[in-house]
Design an enzyme around this catalytic site. Structure first.
Site, PDB file in Angstrom:
ATOM      1  N   THR A  39       6.369   0.780   2.158  1.00  0.00           N
ATOM      2  CA  THR A  39       7.483   1.519   2.992  1.00  0.00           C
ATOM      3  C   THR A  39       6.599   2.627   3.969  1.00  0.00           C
ATOM      4  O   THR A  39       5.988   3.344   3.366  1.00  0.00           O
ATOM      5  CB  THR A  39       8.197   2.404   2.203  1.00  0.00           C
ATOM      6  N   LEU A  43       0.684  -1.189   0.130  1.00  0.00           N
ATOM      7  CA  LEU A  43      -0.065   0.058   0.118  1.00  0.00           C
ATOM      8  C   LEU A  43       0.799   1.364   0.068  1.00  0.00           C
ATOM      9  O   LEU A  43       2.189   1.074   0.322  1.00  0.00           O
ATOM     10  CB  LEU A  43      -0.949   0.150   1.133  1.00  0.00           C
ATOM     11  N   PRO A  44       0.265   2.549  -0.260  1.00  0.00           N
ATOM     12  CA  PRO A  44       1.221   3.626  -0.437  1.00  0.00           C
ATOM     13  C   PRO A  44       1.747   4.012   0.797  1.00  0.00           C
ATOM     14  O   PRO A  44       3.057   4.250   0.691  1.00  0.00           O
ATOM     15  CB  PRO A  44       0.268   4.572  -1.002  1.00  0.00           C
ATOM     16  N   LYS A  74      15.111   0.347   5.320  1.00  0.00           N
ATOM     17  CA  LYS A  74      14.542   0.652   3.930  1.00  0.00           C
ATOM     18  C   LYS A  74      14.713   2.203   4.034  1.00  0.00           C
ATOM     19  O   LYS A  74      15.134   2.773   2.721  1.00  0.00           O
ATOM     20  CB  LYS A  74      13.100   0.264   3.801  1.00  0.00           C
TER      21      LYS A  74
END
Ligand code: NAD
Length: 314
Positions: A113, A79-80, A188
């Site tokens: 992220t 997902l965004p 990340k």
């Protein structure tokens, strides 16, 4: 719909059934690779165009995250941002979250992220319900997602990581266990802060050369064999037509949207602030992407090239 009807590979019933939520630039090719590896997939996305692509590839399309997960042993999301992950798993004012509907022992892998703190919040809620949660953000871009060569950077318990590894291997080549819950997200955003700096710097260097009479391809070839070599020059050149099959040669469509790079840089800056770490280069990249994303948020992040030469954007 069976995969046989669609002419794709038969699914392997010895493999866990997977619910896949979020089928955008990254999620769609990742889900397609799971189908190719023989997994049974039930998918959900808010966009019909996104689910149609997966239906054609042999997935079952569900009308909600709960329906997608109703027969799944594993849930994967792509997902965004943090708010989407929060609302899917923990719910919001309009709906109960997915976690509450999952049986004990379900493995949940979130590859979006997001902030490490958000990942830890969902992990804690999952753990109270007997559900294993892993934060498993990826690196490698849409090219890596299509090729099944992503790097997965995983945070969470070692036994859950061991269960996830064969599934992640169907979508990626390098699978790292970074540490406890949230560790995948910390690694990340360190990587993406460096990527933002490298992309902004590479665009700046190419522009300096072009404005001084150099051909962008010749200059890129020279820097590729010199000490300025980096990932953006290797596989993601920001200048149009220097490289084939990259967003810069396709009007900066697809790829990794500038607004998502801005989000990741903000996550890195928040982490730096919370932990009193000095990140001046990261701060500069954040400033550049914040300005750039105002008018170019949906364009690939290599469109930062347009900061120097607006004509490349049209
Ligand atoms: P994207 O915007 O292309 O895709 C996100 C998808 O999620 C969309 O299809 C959207 O409709 C769907 N979605 C949003 N809210 C939803 C909800 N509540 N329920 C179901 N579906 C929902 O984004 P992307 O480029 O695929 O990136 C996804 C994540 O991966 C982001 O966190 C991004 O930072 C990260 N990432 C992207 C890249 C890249 O190169 N694009 C690389 C590494 C990591």
């Amino acid at each position: 719909m069976s995969t046989k009807e669609t002419g794709t590979m038969d699914n392997d019933t010895s493999k866990p059934s997977i619910a896949f939520i979020g089928l955008g630039n990254m999620g769609a090719p990742m889900a397609e690779n799971l189908l190719k590896a023989g997994y049974t997939l039930s998918v959900f996305d808010l966009s019909d165009a996104a689910t149609k692509r997966l239906e054609k590839a042999g997935a079952c399309v569900a009308q909600s995250p709960k329906e997608a997960a109703s027969n799944a042993q594993v849930v994967i999301s792509m997902l965004p941002a943090g708010q989407h992950v929060h609302s899917v798993y923990l719910g919001d004012s309009s709906a109960e979250g997915l976690l509450a509907a999952l049986p004990k022992g379900t493995l949940v892998i979130d590859s979006s992220t997001i902030a490490a703190a958000d990942a830890r919040t969902v992990a804690e809620a999952a753990s109270k319900l007997g559900i294993d949660f892993l934060d498993a953000p990826v690196s490698g871009g849409t090219g890596g997602a299509v090729a099944g060569s992503l790097t997965f950077i995983v945070g969470g318990r070692a036994d859950a990581f061991a269960k996830a590894e064969p599934i992640l291997s169907a979508m990626g080549k390098n699978i790292f266990h970074a540490g406890e819950h949230g560790a995948g997200q910390v690694a990340k955003i360190c990587n993406n802060m460096l990527l933002g700096i490298l992309m902004a710097g590479t665009a700046e260097a190419i522009n300096l050369g072009v404005k001084n009479g150099l051909d962008p391809k010749v200059l890129s070839d020279i820097m590729l064999q010199s000490s300025g070599r980096n990932w953006t020059l290797e596989v993601y050149n920001p200048y149009p037509q220097v490289m084939e099959n990259v967003p810069s040669s396709n009007g900066y469509q697809g790829g990794f949207m500038s607004k998502l790079m801005q989000k990741d840089l903000n996550l890195a800056m928040q982490t730096a602030k919370d932990t009193h770490v000095d990140t001046p280069m990261g701060a500069k990249a954040t400033e550049l992407y914040t300005t750039h994303a105002q008018d170019n948020g949906d364009k690939d992040f290599s469109s930062i090239m347009g900061r120097h030469d607006a004509s490349v954007l049209f």
